[in-house]
Design a protein around this motif. Structure first.
Motif, PDB file in Angstrom:
ATOM      1  N   ILE A 150       0.873  -1.672  -0.008  1.00  0.00           N
ATOM      2  CA  ILE A 150       0.626   0.175  -0.304  1.00  0.00           C
ATOM      3  C   ILE A 150       0.845   0.918   0.073  1.00  0.00           C
ATOM      4  CG2 ILE A 150      -1.756   1.379   1.146  1.00  0.00           C
ATOM      5  CD1 ILE A 150      -2.826  -1.562   2.567  1.00  0.00           C
ATOM      6  N   SER A 151       0.944   1.819  -0.953  1.00  0.00           N
ATOM      7  CA  SER A 151       1.723   3.393  -1.888  1.00  0.00           C
ATOM      8  C   SER A 151       1.393   4.104  -1.320  1.00  0.00           C
ATOM      9  CB  SER A 151       2.561   3.184  -3.054  1.00  0.00           C
ATOM     10  OG  SER A 151       3.199   1.492  -2.591  1.00  0.00           O
ATOM     11  N   PHE A 152       1.116   5.555  -0.711  1.00  0.00           N
ATOM     12  CA  PHE A 152       1.392   7.022  -0.798  1.00  0.00           C
ATOM     13  C   PHE A 152       1.700   7.343  -2.031  1.00  0.00           C
ATOM     14  CE2 PHE A 152       1.217   6.053   4.077  1.00  0.00           C
ATOM     15  CZ  PHE A 152       0.171   6.500   4.120  1.00  0.00           C
ATOM     16  N   ASP A 153       0.810   7.947  -3.030  1.00  0.00           N
ATOM     17  CA  ASP A 153       1.062   8.293  -4.072  1.00  0.00           C
ATOM     18  C   ASP A 153       0.433   9.529  -4.646  1.00  0.00           C
ATOM     19  OD1 ASP A 153       2.360   8.233  -6.723  1.00  0.00           O
ATOM     20  OD2 ASP A 153       0.506   7.351  -7.451  1.00  0.00           O
ATOM     21  N   ARG A 154       1.352  10.359  -3.837  1.00  0.00           N
ATOM     22  CA  ARG A 154       0.774  12.174  -3.946  1.00  0.00           C
ATOM     23  C   ARG A 154       1.843  12.842  -3.630  1.00  0.00           C
ATOM     24  NH1 ARG A 154      -3.126  16.242  -0.796  1.00  0.00           N
ATOM     25  NH2 ARG A 154      -3.726  17.185  -2.287  1.00  0.00           N
TER      26      ARG A 154
END
Length: 267
Positions: A16-20
């Motif tokens: 689960i990756s933060f992508d912002r």
């Protein structure tokens, strides 16, 4: 899934990756919903054995997107962050985190629910709730003193100043510090090792370690949530968010504590 959150399943590992990155991986309401959904997927899918939370090698998460939060702040107990926190606390399988750069607010407190945390040498862990006129969340007022000891936890929460990667390692908040460029890959390799082990053993080991305080964690989340919602509409928080939107330094000099906070601080 992509509301600023990316997910990937590979060989039993759910990442689960933060992508912002353009907004420093700050978390919006839709991102909280996506995080909760991702954790619930990882918890219930029998093919998934381990989950990994990660960001970019330059930043993990700047915490709440304050612009989004200021526009959508609510006293609703079902605001998007709360289902995410409960999903974290109840997650039954091994949960790893790879943290590089700043981890602010819930970017740090979510780590208290992870089983293993690897940090980059550029990591900085900050819980600046006091600077926003708010209180801690995610049961951090319970878990942080248990982990760091009362005095170090008090220093972190009362001052709202960052802990370096080395200080976090010394305090037991992280398991290992690595060069930032290596952290995500290392966490993935460690997750793969766990995914090769019997899932029944992994789940039972975690359950037994956490069962003694699970109810206390959920109760503290509820208690913190009640205080947090009350403080959102009090003068200090209003001043903090006004100052943020007006791009100025907040002024708390004329704000006094409510009588209930002064007379009964331990209730």
């Amino acid at each position: 899934m992509n509301n600023g959150i990316l997910t990937r399943a590979e060989a039993g590992v759910y990442t689960i990756s933060f992508d912002r990155l353009e907004r420093k991986n700050s978390i919006t309401g839709p991102m909280y919903a996506a995080l909760a959904e991702a954790l619930n997927t990882a918890a219930t899918d029998p093919l998934l054995r381990v989950a990994v939370l990660q960001g970019h090698e330059t930043i993990f998460s700047a915490g709440n997107d304050l612009g989004d939060f200021a526009k959508t702040q609510t006293t609703d107990s079902e605001a998007p962050a709360f289902p995410f926190m409960r999903a974290l606390a109840a997650f039954p399988k091994p949960l790893l985190a790879a943290v590089c750069g700043p981890a602010v607010g819930i970017g740090t407190t979510m780590l208290l629910h992870c089983d293993v945390v690897y940090a980059g040498d550029n990591a900085a862990f900050t819980m600046p709730f006091v600077n926003l006129g708010l209180c801690p969340e995610a049961a951090s007022s319970l878990l942080l003193p248990q982990l760091l000891g009362y005095h170090r936890a008090a220093e972190a929460l009362l001052f709202g100043e960052p802990l370096s990667a080395d200080a976090a390692l010394d305090a037991g908040l992280v398991n290992k510090v690595l060069p930032a460029s290596e952290v995500n890959a290392y966490a993935q390799a460690q997750a793969a090792k766990l995914a090769a082990k019997p899932i029944s053993s992994l789940v039972e080991i975690k359950r037994l370690m956490k069962s003694g305080q699970q109810a206390a964690v959920l109760q503290r989340m509820n208690d913190e949530g009640s205080v947090f919602r009350r403080m959102l509409v009090e003068p200090a928080a209003k001043e903090a968010f006004s100052a943020f939107l007006q791009k100025r330094k907040p002024d708390y000099s004329t704000i006094r504590a409510g009588l209930s906070a002064i007379e009964s601080p331990l209730k």
